[in-house]
Scaffold this motif. Sequence first.
Motif, PDB file in Angstrom:
ATOM      1  N   ASP A   1      82.119  18.763 -18.924  1.00  0.00           N
ATOM      2  CA  ASP A   1      83.488  18.229 -18.985  1.00  0.00           C
ATOM      3  C   ASP A   1      84.473  19.380 -19.176  1.00  0.00           C
ATOM      4  O   ASP A   1      84.188  20.341 -19.900  1.00  0.00           O
ATOM      5  CB  ASP A   1      83.645  17.274 -20.178  1.00  0.00           C
ATOM      6  N   ASN A   2      85.633  19.266 -18.538  1.00  0.00           N
ATOM      7  CA  ASN A   2      86.677  20.287 -18.641  1.00  0.00           C
ATOM      8  C   ASN A   2      86.235  21.662 -18.127  1.00  0.00           C
ATOM      9  O   ASN A   2      86.803  22.685 -18.501  1.00  0.00           O
ATOM     10  CB  ASN A   2      87.182  20.413 -20.086  1.00  0.00           C
TER      11      ASN A   2
ATOM     12  N   SER B   1      85.348  24.459 -14.905  1.00  0.00           N
ATOM     13  CA  SER B   1      86.215  24.953 -13.832  1.00  0.00           C
ATOM     14  C   SER B   1      85.407  25.589 -12.712  1.00  0.00           C
ATOM     15  O   SER B   1      84.323  26.141 -12.929  1.00  0.00           O
ATOM     16  CB  SER B   1      87.216  25.985 -14.367  1.00  0.00           C
TER      17      SER B   1
ATOM     18  N   ARG C   1      86.694  14.194 -14.892  1.00  0.00           N
ATOM     19  CA  ARG C   1      86.324  14.715 -16.221  1.00  0.00           C
ATOM     20  C   ARG C   1      87.045  16.000 -16.615  1.00  0.00           C
ATOM     21  O   ARG C   1      86.481  16.871 -17.258  1.00  0.00           O
ATOM     22  CB  ARG C   1      84.800  14.942 -16.275  1.00  0.00           C
ATOM     23  N   GLY C   2      88.309  16.117 -16.201  1.00  0.00           N
ATOM     24  CA  GLY C   2      89.087  17.287 -16.624  1.00  0.00           C
ATOM     25  C   GLY C   2      88.675  18.590 -15.976  1.00  0.00           C
ATOM     26  O   GLY C   2      89.053  19.681 -16.420  1.00  0.00           O
TER      27      GLY C   2
ATOM     28  N   ARG D   1      88.714  21.660 -13.562  1.00  0.00           N
ATOM     29  CA  ARG D   1      89.758  22.376 -12.830  1.00  0.00           C
ATOM     30  C   ARG D   1      89.171  23.130 -11.649  1.00  0.00           C
ATOM     31  O   ARG D   1      87.966  23.383 -11.596  1.00  0.00           O
ATOM     32  CB  ARG D   1      90.453  23.360 -13.770  1.00  0.00           C
TER      33      ARG D   1
ATOM     34  N   THR E   1      95.237  24.524 -12.521  1.00  0.00           N
ATOM     35  CA  THR E   1      94.332  23.919 -11.538  1.00  0.00           C
ATOM     36  C   THR E   1      95.095  23.690 -10.239  1.00  0.00           C
ATOM     37  O   THR E   1      96.321  23.570 -10.237  1.00  0.00           O
ATOM     38  CB  THR E   1      93.717  22.608 -12.080  1.00  0.00           C
TER      39      THR E   1
END
Lengths: 202, 202
Positions: A105-106, A108, A147-148, A150, A194
């Motif tokens: 989650d979160n 990139s 899920r956040g 980027r 993002t």
Amino acid sequence: MKTIILIGANGIVGKAALTGLGKHNVITAGRSTGNYDYQVDITSEESLRKLYKDVGHFDAVVNAVGVCEYANFTEMTEKQWMNTIQSKMMGQINVVRIGQEYIADNGSFTLISGILNVKPLPYAIADATTSGAIDTFVKCVAFEMPRGIRINSVNPTVLEEAWEAHGELMPGFQPVSGTLVGKAFERSVDGFITGQVIFVDA
Amino acid sequence: MKTIILIGANGIVGKAALTGLGKHNVITAGRSTGNYDYQVDITSEESLRKLYKDVGHFDAVVNAVGVCEYANFTEMTEKQWMNTIQSKMMGQINVVRIGQEYIADNGSFTLISGILNVKPLPYAIADATTSGAIDTFVKCVAFEMPRGIRINSVNPTVLEEAWEAHGELMPGFQPVSGTLVGKAFERSVDGFITGQVIFVDA
């Protein structure tokens, strides 16, 4: 400290990326066996899936590879076009497409394009076109990442470390240091941005 | 009066293009047999080569086709991506790549992209990405076209004629008339511009 998968760590761009990711736990991956923590071929969905499963938990993926073929447009074959598309474009999209199932989650993704889509040069039409595709992809897909997660691309001009090999074909270009390019990767991985194309040009 | 090959003449964009090309000798081409002067599949190099040979002399090619698949990014398969790439991206590049061997001196190519690469929408990531590729291709390849040949892309928003079918999925978009889009094609074919993305948006 994040766990980052760096694909293509031994290339010129990969080494540049590494200079910006030093404070993290960097897991290296690449095509050749032996030189990396993990072996991966980004043109293969199965290979990517195996990489992500084998690594387990990871917070970021930085891709520094993408094969391009170079020729005059009038002489470039469909095979040369498709080799470039399969690797630099579809390959990088697959890094994200498969990776979004496994990344934390979160997390990139950071992809690589290249300045020739905004500063065209002879022989580089397939490189330029697929760089334009990747920059567009990143700008548009950011809005639907779950899920956040980027996503950004780094779009560098020629690196000082590549100038001896390519400088002769790039009149009027000013190379930038790998360290500066590394900062672009750091800004993508450690920032909150993002959907951005991070240009590194002089 | 120019001889123009219009690929995809019966589609919504093709009909729009036709409104701007009325003063010329327009030869129509498309995938289905019977509905066009010539049958062509832009994903096939052989089919394109046959078209150009069969037509003989022509001054311009206007392409108004490019198949895209639509899905959420997280659900889109590699096959759906590649179907889109093979048609809207590689297909259009092939229209130019093969066509430049046959087109008259000082001729022109006009390709089609679409506004979703600058105004992203759900389900349209493959459309957007390949539109970005085509716009980049046109901007970069213009510098190496031989014999005074020009190349541009038309990048329209949704057409009034398509609003009933697609409007519900395009909140906040303002459709434009096919006649206005036709003028963009006319400006490409009858102007002196090259390497330009002609946006038609409201």
